[in-house]
Enzyme design. Structure first.
Site, PDB file in Angstrom:
ATOM      1  N   THR B 365       0.591  -1.162  -0.104  1.00 16.78           N
ATOM      2  CA  THR B 365       0.043  -0.028   0.062  1.00 16.78           C
ATOM      3  C   THR B 365       0.869   1.147  -0.091  1.00 16.78           C
ATOM      4  OG1 THR B 365      -0.210  -0.149   2.395  1.00 16.78           O
ATOM      5  CG2 THR B 365      -2.008  -0.948   1.115  1.00 16.78           C
ATOM      6  N   SER B 391       1.203   8.477   5.098  1.00 11.61           N
ATOM      7  CA  SER B 391       0.801   8.393   3.819  1.00 11.61           C
ATOM      8  C   SER B 391       1.717   8.918   2.684  1.00 11.61           C
ATOM      9  CB  SER B 391      -0.587   9.559   3.668  1.00 11.61           C
ATOM     10  OG  SER B 391      -1.066   9.568   2.419  1.00 11.61           O
ATOM     11  N   ARG B 392       2.033   8.024   1.879  1.00  6.95           N
ATOM     12  CA  ARG B 392       3.425   8.133   1.046  1.00  6.95           C
ATOM     13  C   ARG B 392       3.006   9.200  -0.129  1.00  6.95           C
ATOM     14  NH1 ARG B 392       3.845   2.448   1.700  1.00  6.95           N
ATOM     15  NH2 ARG B 392       5.138   2.203   3.523  1.00  6.95           N
ATOM     16  N   VAL B 393       1.676   9.275  -0.707  1.00  9.44           N
ATOM     17  CA  VAL B 393       1.347   9.899  -1.657  1.00  9.44           C
ATOM     18  C   VAL B 393       0.280  10.966  -1.491  1.00  9.44           C
ATOM     19  CG1 VAL B 393       2.112   8.392  -3.296  1.00  9.44           C
ATOM     20  CG2 VAL B 393      -0.291   8.308  -2.830  1.00  9.44           C
TER      21      VAL B 393
END
Lengths: 183, 529
Positions: B365, B391-393
């Site tokens: 994810t 949250s990476r993006v």
């Protein structure tokens, strides 16, 4: 995962062994009987997988189902199968052997189901027509099943053509239901 | 006259279907015989031309899906009760791969993974198109970066772990920590988009849950008006393992219908740990070699291929129309710019996120929201552990105003937690430390939110502005929630147009900041001690 491979290998070996001994037709009949036994008697499978039943008894049961005086080829094969503890694959091995035998002899097995008995002349014409189309010899079995109401169901090798009245009625019922939903 | 009598079989649709059925290719069925029936799995002799994932049908209508292709037999999983299938039964190929009929008619309905309605509200109406359960994810050229926010309505998430449309954000935590609540809040929060005519269609996939739990959840969604744009796909714990295994794929297929027709969709898989267990069961019965924790070797691929289907599709229609593996039925309906956001849920055992399935899904994810049992019992709900949630993006998708206001919130809270650990030993504090701790406590209290009460972006930004800019320093800790409701009701009644509306769009300027400061000061005065 390897059920298919194992059963296919044993079936091929049985075919080669039967061929070498010139007993392929006899073994085919025995195997066919055993196959029918598996379909007819559900208990047969349970007996084979039951660890409490002695091995000799299991072999006796199989021999009995395959015909009382089985060929030495079949008998040896069954003993080898038990020695290698592969008896649980017996049914698929039998089915595989049947497939190999029919393929090698250029035969197609066919089954015709009708609501009323079919005349002999009709049967003959049917076989001729199929032989002409496929180039194989046809082994036809017939079956009368009043439940199909009319028409016929023909099964050739692994293909089935269902032209029975009961199936047509079911299709019409399904179409009507789908049409009603879309309205 | 008698010749003009219309027969039942002469309805145009039926005539057309009868003509189609006359095609010998279609009437000739390839059949096989069942030689073995185990729990939910059958072994079929014959069917030499069957394809992987092909749908099979028994004479009594029970469906099965091909899983194992062997030398002269196939292993298939049953999509119906095992006791209705017997050895020697005939099974036929359908020539179709397992699919679900997807369309707008599914909205507001509860269906099983085969697409059949199970809410007792009659058949599904409207036009539906078959969408394959297993489908390759869109390739790189058909995607675009995540840049539109998916507002969850939860302050802690939208401020610090923002989720974007097309993202895959994992919700992970022990049992009873509020994982489902976050997902449900997110669905309820999409009501605003629905009313504005830009709906985010939501698909909630319940896997291996109690039917009563799902029923109460559907009730909550209905009460909040969220069922208008929501579809519930349900495979309860009493359903066969194969049905539970296919449930998320059915959800993804329905989501893809909306994604590929240029709309936005959100799919929630609740939860993938149970799907992994169902898949393990099926694999073991199929005699597939097992690996760690008895899961089959392709358990990673199971989840990665499912989650990879979440995507933001490129805006250009002509490029989107070339998308790989588009179902034939969808080709004339394809539009660009759609998205499918996935919120998979994983249940951990005693907070162990280093177990097999959690680590797999974390690595697949684009971030995770970690829920902590301890925080939950302390009353910090939603019990999000900010330290390890990421949250990476999503940052690229956050609205500007939120980014500006809440940019330092995560660091502030981290500093507060570190300092708070030292204060536990007692002793005097210098004023700066005391202020940091006071601000941290109040901010933590500010992030507490009731379940099923999502908040609009504008209101979130306004209240978080108060927290991050020290406007709560004179409000006692136990009055924070009262301050919040007083402050927000004042803004709603007096400054809806000049503050909340621009904030909702992500705009913030000195004037808005001034109004927020003044309103906060006047509300805070009521709580001064």
């Amino acid at each position: 995962m390897n059920q298919g491979i194992i059963s296919r290998r044993y079936a091929s070996a049985l075919w080669m062994y039967a061929q070498k001994n010139g007993q392929e037709d006899r073994v085919y009949v025995e195997v066919k009987r055993l196959c029918r036994g598996f379909s007819k008697y559900e208990a047969l499978k349970r007996v084979l997988s039951n660890r409490m039943v002695p091995q000799e008894d299991k072999i006796e049961v199989i021999t009995l189902v395959a015909g009382e005086n089985v060929s030495h080829v079949f008998s040896n094969f069954i003993r080898l199968l038990f020695a290698n503890k592969r008896e649980k694959f017996l049914r698929i091995i039998c089915l595989s052997f049947e497939t190999i035998y029919l393929k090698e002899n250029k035969i197609l097995s066919a089954n015709l189901v009708t609501a009323v008995p079919v005349e002999k002349d009709m049967e003959r014409r049917f076989i001729q027509s199929l032989e002409k189309r496929t180039g194989y010899s046809i082994w036809l079995t017939t079956q009368v099943n009043p439940k199909i109401a009319g028409g016929y169901v023909i099964m050739v090798d692994t293909y089935r053509l269902d032209a029975s009245v009961v199936t047509k009625l079911k299709r019409i019922e399904k179409s009507l239901l789908e049409t009603a939903i879309n309205f | 006259m008698t010749t003009e009598k219309i027969k039942v079989s002469e309805i145009p649709d039926i005539i057309y279907k009868t003509l189609e059925a006359l095609d010998p290719e279609k009437t000739l069925e390839e059949v096989g015989t069942i030689v073995q029936v185990s729990d939910g799995v059958v072994r079929i002799y014959g069917l030499t031309h069957a394809a992987s994932n092909e749908l099979l049908e028994c004479d009594n209508g029970i469906k099965a899906v091909v899983m194992n292709l062997e030398e002269d037999n196939v292993g298939a999983v049953l999509l119906g009760p095992t006791d209705m299938v017997r050895e020697n039964d005939v099974v036929k190929r359908t020539g179709r791969i397992a699919s679900i009929m997807a369309g707008e008619g599914l909205l507001g309905r509860v269906i099983n993974p085969l697409g059949e309605p199970i809410d007792g509200a009659g058949p599904i109406t409207g036009t539906c198109v078959p969408m394959p359960l297993e489908r390759k994810a869109p390739g790189v050229i058909f995607r675009q970066p995540v840049n539109v926010p998916m507002q969850t309505g939860i302050k802690a998430i939208d401020a610090m772990i923002p989720v974007g449309r097309g993202q895959r954000e994992l919700i992970i935590g022990d049992r009873q920590t509020g994982k489902t609540s976050i997902a449900i809040d997110t669905i309820i929060n999409q009501r605003r988009n629905f009313e504005e005519g830009n709906p985010v269609y939501c698909i909630y996939v319940a896997i291996g849950q109690k039917a009563s739990t799902v029923a109460s959840l559907v009730n909550t969604l209905r009460e909040k008006g969220a069922m208008d744009y929501t579809i519930v796909v349900m495979a309860t714990s009493s359903d066969p393992a194969a049905v539970q295994y296919f449930a998320p794929f059915a959800g993804a297929a329905v989501g893809e219908y909306f994604r590929d027709t240029g709309r936005h969709a959100l799919v929630i898989y609740d939860d993938l740990s149970k799907q992994a267990v169902a898949y393990r069961e099926v694999s073991l019965i199929l005699h597939r070699p097992s690996g760690r924790e008895a899961y089959p070797g392709d358990i990673f691929y199971l989840h990665s291929r499912l989650l990879e289907r979440a995507a933001k599709i490129i805006e250009q229609d002509e490029v989107a129309a070339q998308m790989n593996d588009l179902p034939e039925s969808l080709k004339d309906k394809v539009k660009g710019g759609g998205s499918l956001t996935a919120l998979p849920i994983i249940e951990t055992q005693a907070g162990d996120i280093s177990a097999y399935i959690p680590t797999n899904v974390i690595s697949i994810t684009d971030g995770q929201i970690f829920l902590d049992t301890e925080l939950f019992h302390q009353g910090n709900r939603p019990a999000i552990n900010i330290g390890i949630s990421v949250s990476r993006v999503g940052g690229n998708a956050q609205v500007k105003a939120m980014k500006k206001v809440a940019g330092t919130l995560k660091i502030d809270l981290a500093q507060y937690r570190e300092l708070e650990a030292f204060t536990r030993f007692g002793g005097d504090m210098d004023p700066v430390t005391a202020q940091t701790i006071d601000k941290g406590r109040k901010n933590t209290r500010l992030l507490i939110q009731l379940p099923y009460h999502p908040m609009s972006t504008g209101e979130q930004i306004a209240i978080l502005y108060c927290g991050t800019h020290g406007l709560l320093k004179d409000v006692p800790l136990h009055k924070i929630s009262e301050f919040e409701s007083g402050f927000l009701s004042t803004l709603r009644s007096i400054h809806a147009a000049d503050v909340l509306a621009p904030l909702e769009k992500g705009e913030i300027n000195k004037e808005i900041e001034k109004t927020i400061r003044e309103t906060a000061a006047s509300v805070a005065r009521q709580f001064e001690e």
